[in-house]
Design a protein around this motif. Sequence first.
Motif, PDB file in Angstrom:
ATOM      1  N   GLU A   9      42.075  36.930  40.840  1.00  0.00           N
ATOM      2  CA  GLU A   9      41.696  37.367  39.499  1.00  0.00           C
ATOM      3  C   GLU A   9      41.268  38.841  39.533  1.00  0.00           C
ATOM      4  N   GLY A  10      40.537  39.208  40.617  1.00  0.00           N
ATOM      5  CA  GLY A  10      40.072  40.589  40.767  1.00  0.00           C
ATOM      6  C   GLY A  10      41.226  41.567  40.855  1.00  0.00           C
ATOM      7  N   LEU A  11      42.354  41.123  41.451  1.00  0.00           N
ATOM      8  CA  LEU A  11      43.511  42.012  41.606  1.00  0.00           C
ATOM      9  C   LEU A  11      44.018  42.511  40.252  1.00  0.00           C
ATOM     10  N   THR A  12      43.868  41.669  39.231  1.00  0.00           N
ATOM     11  CA  THR A  12      44.356  42.074  37.904  1.00  0.00           C
ATOM     12  C   THR A  12      43.459  43.153  37.295  1.00  0.00           C
ATOM     13  N   GLN A  13      42.285  43.360  37.884  1.00  0.00           N
ATOM     14  CA  GLN A  13      41.331  44.335  37.330  1.00  0.00           C
ATOM     15  C   GLN A  13      41.271  45.622  38.157  1.00  0.00           C
ATOM     16  N   LEU A  14      42.216  45.791  39.095  1.00  0.00           N
ATOM     17  CA  LEU A  14      42.128  46.923  40.027  1.00  0.00           C
ATOM     18  C   LEU A  14      42.181  48.284  39.345  1.00  0.00           C
ATOM     19  N   ARG A  15      42.698  48.342  38.127  1.00  0.00           N
ATOM     20  CA  ARG A  15      42.802  49.638  37.435  1.00  0.00           C
ATOM     21  C   ARG A  15      41.432  50.125  36.962  1.00  0.00           C
TER      22      ARG A  15
END
Length: 192
Positions: free
Chosen positions: A50-56
Amino acid sequence: MRSSIQGLIPYDPGMTIEQLEQKVGKKIIKLSANESLWGPSPIVEEALQEGLTQLRLYPDGAAQALKKTLGKLWALPVESFCLGNGADEVIQMLAIAFLDPGEEVVVPSPTFSSYTSSVTIVGGKVTFVPQKELIFKLEEIAAYIHPGVKMVFLCNPNNPTGTFFSHTNLELFLQKVPPKTLVVLTEWAKNN
Ligand SMILES: Cc1ncc(COP(=O)(O)O)c(C=O)c1O
């Protein structure tokens, strides 16, 4: 380079599993790097995905959500928590926050090497308490503490000997520590 760092011996993490396997020509199970036979928890894997989708985005730098959850778990105010990227970073933060050059810190020996390196980096002076027969005796450590000692580091169970002390003994120890000496305890704690 700062003089306090010049004499520091770098931490040696040893060979990687791959290097060891190449050296001995066999499959290796290495037990000195927090290995778990079960791998990470599926809950952790899910949170990472889930965190990967927030990397920006920058993460929540003050870790407000985590502190709130910890506060509920431990029934403590959020201000009680200081988080780091692992205990190692917190140990370094404590040395930076509390030690002036030349101040004395008591460290049992042998124990986790980061205590000494963190203190040395900021110019603190380490007094080692040798652990006879590798047993962690708090009364022996207490004998080294006087009002000029700024900090004392304890590790329970101790790394690398695995010996431990009870909370009753810890309470007795704390009664002997002067009010301005900071006791830093690295411990596996169970929330009950
Ligand atoms: C006593 C002690 N404190 C801290 C650490 C480092 O912990 P972390 O991986 O959370 O930085 C270790 C790791 O072995 C340890 O044994």
